[in-house]
Design a protein around this motif. Structure first.
Motif, PDB file in Angstrom:
ATOM      1  N   LEU A  17       0.827  -1.207   0.000  1.00  0.00           N
ATOM      2  CA  LEU A  17       0.000   0.000   0.000  1.00  0.00           C
ATOM      3  C   LEU A  17       0.862   1.258   0.000  1.00  0.00           C
ATOM      4  CD1 LEU A  17      -2.797  -0.950   2.554  1.00  0.00           C
ATOM      5  CD2 LEU A  17      -3.144  -0.331   0.152  1.00  0.00           C
ATOM      6  N   ARG A  18       1.954   1.213   0.713  1.00  0.00           N
ATOM      7  CA  ARG A  18       2.827   2.380   0.854  1.00  0.00           C
ATOM      8  C   ARG A  18       3.503   2.785  -0.448  1.00  0.00           C
ATOM      9  NH1 ARG A  18       4.920   3.832   5.819  1.00  0.00           N
ATOM     10  NH2 ARG A  18       7.012   3.906   4.931  1.00  0.00           N
ATOM     11  N   THR A  19       3.615   1.872  -1.417  1.00  0.00           N
ATOM     12  CA  THR A  19       4.268   2.224  -2.682  1.00  0.00           C
ATOM     13  C   THR A  19       3.445   3.223  -3.487  1.00  0.00           C
ATOM     14  OG1 THR A  19       3.289   0.377  -3.926  1.00  0.00           O
ATOM     15  CG2 THR A  19       5.411  -0.027  -2.846  1.00  0.00           C
ATOM     16  N   LYS A  20       2.145   3.304  -3.225  1.00  0.00           N
ATOM     17  CA  LYS A  20       1.250   4.162  -4.009  1.00  0.00           C
ATOM     18  C   LYS A  20       1.266   5.618  -3.557  1.00  0.00           C
ATOM     19  CE  LYS A  20      -1.936   0.323  -4.606  1.00  0.00           C
ATOM     20  NZ  LYS A  20      -3.251  -0.202  -4.269  1.00  0.00           N
ATOM     21  N   ASP A  21       1.724   5.866  -2.342  1.00  0.00           N
ATOM     22  CA  ASP A  21       1.579   7.186  -1.732  1.00  0.00           C
ATOM     23  C   ASP A  21       2.907   7.705  -1.212  1.00  0.00           C
ATOM     24  OD1 ASP A  21      -1.278   6.938  -1.916  1.00  0.00           O
ATOM     25  OD2 ASP A  21      -1.227   5.688  -0.113  1.00  0.00           O
ATOM     26  N   ILE A  22       2.934   9.012  -0.965  1.00  0.00           N
ATOM     27  CA  ILE A  22       4.012   9.584  -0.155  1.00  0.00           C
ATOM     28  C   ILE A  22       3.535   9.461   1.275  1.00  0.00           C
ATOM     29  CG2 ILE A  22       5.288  11.668   0.456  1.00  0.00           C
ATOM     30  CD1 ILE A  22       5.046  12.520  -2.467  1.00  0.00           C
ATOM     31  N   THR A  23       4.328   8.782   2.096  1.00  0.00           N
ATOM     32  CA  THR A  23       3.918   8.490   3.464  1.00  0.00           C
ATOM     33  C   THR A  23       4.527   9.497   4.442  1.00  0.00           C
ATOM     34  OG1 THR A  23       5.765   7.011   3.937  1.00  0.00           O
ATOM     35  CG2 THR A  23       3.808   6.030   2.887  1.00  0.00           C
TER      36      THR A  23
END
Length: 165
Positions: A17-23
């Motif tokens: 999931l984290r690959t899709k967004d800037i966390t």
């Protein structure tokens, strides 16, 4: 802004999931103050959907082990109700995402709003050199601001256990 809340069953799913967004742990690189990543490295990761799989080290492992104990200490010292958040939150249109340590509320006030609690286990020497005047380093302050945006909450605390004290 529409907030998505996604329950994750595994660490693998959470990492994907984290690959899709800037966390919240990556956002400070956009401001040039991340000790872990440059803006170019962030761009590479997001452009190519790369995942950074860090091998946990002793410091990371102890931070995770102590997180719950620190939350219990906050509950006892401040009278807060503490709840772990086991979901990934995201703002899909903005491509911003975050997971959180805990949310808290004043236990004696049922009407009190929830707030975020970002827990840090900090080495005494790192605290002395990086937490000027007791304030968290800029990359941690930005991390909390990002978490507030993604969560929709308006208040948050950075709680640091320094050198085991």
């Amino acid at each position: 802004m529409k907030i998505e809340r996604i329950s994750t069953e595994t660490d693998e799913q959470w990492l994907e999931l984290r690959t899709k967004d800037i966390t919240s742990t990556e956002i400070s690189s956009l401001f040039g103050c991340s000790p872990y990543m440059t803006p170019f490295e962030l761009w590479q990761r997001k452009h190519k959907n790369l995942r950074l799989d860090l091998e946990p080290n002793e410091r990371m492992n102890w931070g995770l082990r102590l997180q719950d104990a620190i939350a219990v200490g906050l509950k006892e010292e401040h009278g807060w109700e503490m709840r772990r958040i086991n979901q990934y939150f995201r703002l899909p249109e903005e491509r911003l995402g975050s997971s959180f340590d805990y949310k808290g509320a004043v236990a004696s006030d049922e009407q009190a709003p929830w707030f975020l609690v970002e827990i840090k286990n900090v080495d005494g020497l790192v605290f002395r050199d990086s937490w000027i005047g007791g304030e968290a380093p800029l990359h941690i302050e930005i991390q909390l601001q990002h978490q507030l945006l993604v969560s929709g909450l308006t208040k948050g605390y950075i709680a640091a256990l320094v050198g085991g004290n």
